[in-house]
Scaffold this motif. Structure first.
Motif, mmCIF file in Angstrom:
data_model
loop_
_atom_site.group_PDB
_atom_site.id
_atom_site.type_symbol
_atom_site.label_atom_id
_atom_site.label_comp_id
_atom_site.label_asym_id
_atom_site.label_seq_id
_atom_site.Cartn_x
_atom_site.Cartn_y
_atom_site.Cartn_z
ATOM 1 N N GLU A 191 0.847 -1.193 0.000
ATOM 2 C CA GLU A 191 0.000 0.000 0.000
ATOM 3 C C GLU A 191 0.886 1.247 0.000
ATOM 4 O O GLU A 191 1.785 1.373 0.824
ATOM 5 N N VAL A 192 0.625 2.136 -0.946
ATOM 6 C CA VAL A 192 1.425 3.353 -1.071
ATOM 7 C C VAL A 192 0.537 4.561 -0.813
ATOM 8 O O VAL A 192 -0.529 4.697 -1.419
ATOM 9 N N GLU A 193 0.983 5.407 0.093
ATOM 10 C CA GLU A 193 0.214 6.622 0.371
ATOM 11 C C GLU A 193 0.544 7.676 -0.680
ATOM 12 O O GLU A 193 1.709 8.020 -0.901
ATOM 13 N N GLU A 238 1.190 23.364 -12.153
ATOM 14 C CA GLU A 238 1.045 24.118 -13.393
ATOM 15 C C GLU A 238 -0.308 23.773 -14.028
ATOM 16 O O GLU A 238 -1.340 23.924 -13.395
ATOM 17 N N ASP A 239 -0.308 23.266 -15.269
ATOM 18 C CA ASP A 239 -1.582 22.931 -15.913
ATOM 19 C C ASP A 239 -1.910 21.450 -15.781
ATOM 20 O O ASP A 239 -2.750 20.914 -16.502
ATOM 21 N N SER A 240 -1.247 20.761 -14.838
ATOM 22 C CA SER A 240 -1.453 19.328 -14.663
ATOM 23 C C SER A 240 -1.548 19.018 -13.169
ATOM 24 O O SER A 240 -1.933 19.869 -12.372
ATOM 25 N N VAL A 241 -1.225 17.788 -12.823
ATOM 26 C CA VAL A 241 -1.173 17.366 -11.424
ATOM 27 C C VAL A 241 0.130 16.604 -11.220
ATOM 28 O O VAL A 241 0.828 16.266 -12.191
ATOM 29 N N CYS A 242 0.462 16.328 -9.979
ATOM 30 C CA CYS A 242 1.636 15.507 -9.705
ATOM 31 C C CYS A 242 1.463 14.815 -8.357
ATOM 32 O O CYS A 242 0.589 15.176 -7.568
ATOM 33 N N PHE A 243 2.271 13.811 -8.101
ATOM 34 C CA PHE A 243 2.323 13.167 -6.789
ATOM 35 C C PHE A 243 3.728 12.641 -6.550
ATOM 36 O O PHE A 243 4.571 12.692 -7.440
ATOM 37 N N PHE A 244 3.983 12.175 -5.334
ATOM 38 C CA PHE A 244 5.337 11.872 -4.870
ATOM 39 C C PHE A 244 6.172 13.165 -4.855
ATOM 40 O O PHE A 244 7.248 13.250 -5.452
ATOM 41 N N SER A 245 5.651 14.193 -4.178
ATOM 42 C CA SER A 245 6.322 15.488 -4.116
ATOM 43 C C SER A 245 7.635 15.393 -3.342
ATOM 44 O O SER A 245 7.802 14.552 -2.450
ATOM 45 N N ILE A 300 9.259 12.475 -10.875
ATOM 46 C CA ILE A 300 8.578 12.170 -12.138
ATOM 47 C C ILE A 300 8.730 10.700 -12.512
ATOM 48 O O ILE A 300 7.820 10.096 -13.079
ATOM 49 N N PHE A 301 9.849 10.106 -12.155
ATOM 50 C CA PHE A 301 10.108 8.726 -12.565
ATOM 51 C C PHE A 301 9.326 7.727 -11.707
ATOM 52 O O PHE A 301 8.779 6.754 -12.223
ATOM 53 N N ALA A 302 9.251 7.975 -10.416
ATOM 54 C CA ALA A 302 8.456 7.103 -9.549
ATOM 55 C C ALA A 302 6.975 7.226 -9.883
ATOM 56 O O ALA A 302 6.246 6.218 -9.926
ATOM 57 N N ALA A 303 6.505 8.453 -10.119
ATOM 58 C CA ALA A 303 5.095 8.666 -10.452
ATOM 59 C C ALA A 303 4.752 7.995 -11.778
ATOM 60 O O ALA A 303 3.700 7.366 -11.924
ATOM 61 N N SER A 304 5.643 8.117 -12.761
ATOM 62 C CA SER A 304 5.414 7.485 -14.066
ATOM 63 C C SER A 304 5.401 5.966 -13.930
ATOM 64 O O SER A 304 4.556 5.282 -14.529
ATOM 65 N N PHE A 305 6.327 5.432 -13.135
ATOM 66 C CA PHE A 305 6.374 3.981 -12.930
ATOM 67 C C PHE A 305 5.085 3.487 -12.277
ATOM 68 O O PHE A 305 4.556 2.432 -12.652
ATOM 69 N N TYR A 306 4.582 4.225 -11.304
ATOM 70 C CA TYR A 306 3.363 3.829 -10.600
ATOM 71 C C TYR A 306 2.211 3.641 -11.580
ATOM 72 O O TYR A 306 1.441 2.681 -11.478
ATOM 73 N N SER A 359 3.243 0.801 -14.680
ATOM 74 C CA SER A 359 3.298 -0.594 -14.218
ATOM 75 C C SER A 359 1.936 -1.091 -13.756
ATOM 76 O O SER A 359 1.766 -2.288 -13.515
ATOM 77 N N ARG A 360 0.971 -0.193 -13.623
ATOM 78 C CA ARG A 360 -0.355 -0.477 -13.067
ATOM 79 C C ARG A 360 -0.209 -1.018 -11.643
ATOM 80 O O ARG A 360 -0.868 -1.991 -11.241
ATOM 81 N N TYR A 361 0.664 -0.376 -10.900
ATOM 82 C CA TYR A 361 0.973 -0.748 -9.519
ATOM 83 C C TYR A 361 -0.297 -0.937 -8.700
ATOM 84 O O TYR A 361 -0.427 -1.893 -7.924
ATOM 85 N N GLU A 362 -1.261 -0.050 -8.885
ATOM 86 C CA GLU A 362 -2.485 -0.087 -8.090
ATOM 87 C C GLU A 362 -3.340 -1.315 -8.384
ATOM 88 O O GLU A 362 -4.200 -1.682 -7.588
ATOM 89 N N GLU A 363 -3.113 -1.966 -9.508
ATOM 90 C CA GLU A 363 -3.879 -3.156 -9.850
ATOM 91 C C GLU A 363 -3.288 -4.425 -9.225
ATOM 92 O O GLU A 363 -3.904 -5.492 -9.293
#
Length: 429
Positions: free
Chosen positions: A72-74, A81-88, A99-105, A108-112
């Motif tokens: 489980e990842v919080e 800017e004009d988008s969103v982000c996470f893993f600040s 950007i790389f951890a967020a893209s991998f998440y 990879s469909r980590y949440e699935e």
């Protein structure tokens, strides 16, 4: 060439850096764990870690790409800017998030992989996805992030050259039934006729009789018209045919019948042909192998393309089965009941198996639109929603891929609407 320093080179780091830097931006990269080599390098370089080594371009990391397995990842999604982000991350980083951890998440469909509530068809539902819950499902955020990262690189390295991104559109036809009535066999035809009579579908009763006496062409056999459309506008299109055994879930025609095989061969002369996986082939390797052999015996070439009829990714078993059977392209990455970007991207990407922590050779082609979403929606609403999604893809130079069914273009549906959608997607005036 961009030299990347990190304390530890993991399969996840290699995977996502190659996709973002090389797959999307078109720049070559090299990794190093040696500080001396990194400091001595006089060309473009970037460090990825907890803190910078000096004044180099620096992206601060979170721990996701150095971990193994899943948990489980919080996640806290924030506007950026004009988008969103996470893993600040703190301000020392060139970007305010990893950007790389967020893209991998997302890729990879980590949440699935983590425990989640399934829908009635035992699939991962769109309502469980982070993108849906946080309102960015309609945005190809991974591509947007990559292009913002490109600006950072351009500012730091003015001489850097990137591969141009070119917008592309193509449609995929999912063919569960080549025919509505033709070649169904006596028992199935009688059962279908009785069902239509009991439901007072007299138009279909008359159609069955006309098709049986060859007075009328089968309503689902619209492949000639679609091929004429392809030839007229010189389009690229994919047709996925189902060749599974007849069952309560799969009602396609017998794969051995000559008329059905002839249609597949005919379509294959003008478009890319692949396999629409049957219900059991999504989970069962033996069934998938059987269907693969059937298709290869018809088209006399190796199977390259598949689409999942259940829209159930079956992670990671289904994709690993495709890898084992050396199928190289899958078109199932999307939601059948919601328009948007399931993996946050409109760029093809390799499947990463979190269980085994390996990058596989299976290339995933995400789709944006599925015709099942708007079967009963107003035309104006459908066109407007597709236009919005098209603009999103054009902004990042990605690929807009749409899934249709051959029934969509039959007289039992709204063929004019779907042909207009094809023209809209392919930008035909």
């Amino acid at each position: 060439m961009l030299l990347i320093y990190t304390q530890k080179i993991t399969p996840r780091i290699i995977y996502v850096f190659k996709h973002v830097c090389t797959g999307i931006l078109g720049i070559s990269i090299k990794f190093t764990t040696k500080i001396e080599e990194f400091i001595a390098h006089e060309g473009m370089k970037l460090s990825y870690g907890k803190q910078p080594l000096g004044k180099e371009l620096f992206i601060q990391k979170v721990d996701l790409l150095t971990e193994q397995g899943f948990s489980e990842v919080e996640i806290k999604v924030q506007p950026w800017e004009d988008s969103v982000c996470f893993f600040s991350v703190p301000e020392a980083s060139a970007l305010p998030f990893d950007i790389f951890a967020a893209s991998f998440y997302l890729l990879s469909r980590y949440e699935e992989y983590v425990p989640h509530v399934k829908d009635e068809a035992e699939r991962f539902p769109v309502s469980e996805s982070l993108a849906y819950q946080e309102g960015f499902l309609s945005s190809p955020v991974v591509d947007k992030w990559a292009l913002k990262f490109r600006k950072v690189l351009e500012e730091r390295f003015p001489d850097i050259e990137f591969q141009p991104r070119i917008f592309e559109a193509n449609a995929v036809m999912a063919v569960e039934n080549i025919f509505a009535y033709k070649n169904k066999g006596v028992l199935r035809s009688i059962a279908g006729l009785n069902r239509d009579l009991l439901q007072f579908n007299f138009n279909k009763v008359f159609d069955r009789i006309k098709v049986a006496f060859r007075v009328k062409n089968d309503p689902f056999n619209i492949f000639g018209e679609l091929i004429d459309f392809i030839k007229a506008y010189r389009l690229k299109m994919f047709f996925m045919f189902q060749l599974s055994n007849f069952s309560i879930h799969d009602r396609n025609i017998n794969y051995n019948r000559i008329p059905g095989r002839s249609v597949i061969k005919y379509v294959g002369d003008y478009a890319k042909v692949g396999l629409l996986q049957g219900y059991y082939a999504v989970r069962d390797l033996k069934s998938l192998r059987t269907e693969k052999i059937r298709m290869e015996n018809i088209v006399h070439s190796s199977l390259e393309y598949v689409l999942n009829s259940r829209h159930d990714l079956g992670l990671p078993e289904n994709y690993n089965n495709l890898v084992e059977l050396e199928v190289h392209n899958d078109f199932s990455m999307g939601y059948p009941d919601a328009m948007g970007f399931r993996a946050g991207t409109c760029t093809p990407f390799l499947f990463y198996d979190i269980n085994m922590e390996v990058t596989t050779p299976l290339l995933l082609h995400p789709y944006v639109f599925n015709s099942e979403i708007y079967e009963k929606a107003r035309e104006e609403h459908v066109y407007a929603e597709v236009k919005k999604a098209l603009n999103q893809v054009k902004e990042v130079g990605g690929t807009f891929r749409a899934i249709f069914k051959n029934q969509d273009f039959s007289e039992y549906s709204r063929p004019a609407v779907y042909y207009n959608l094809l023209k809209q997607i392919y930008e035909i005036e």
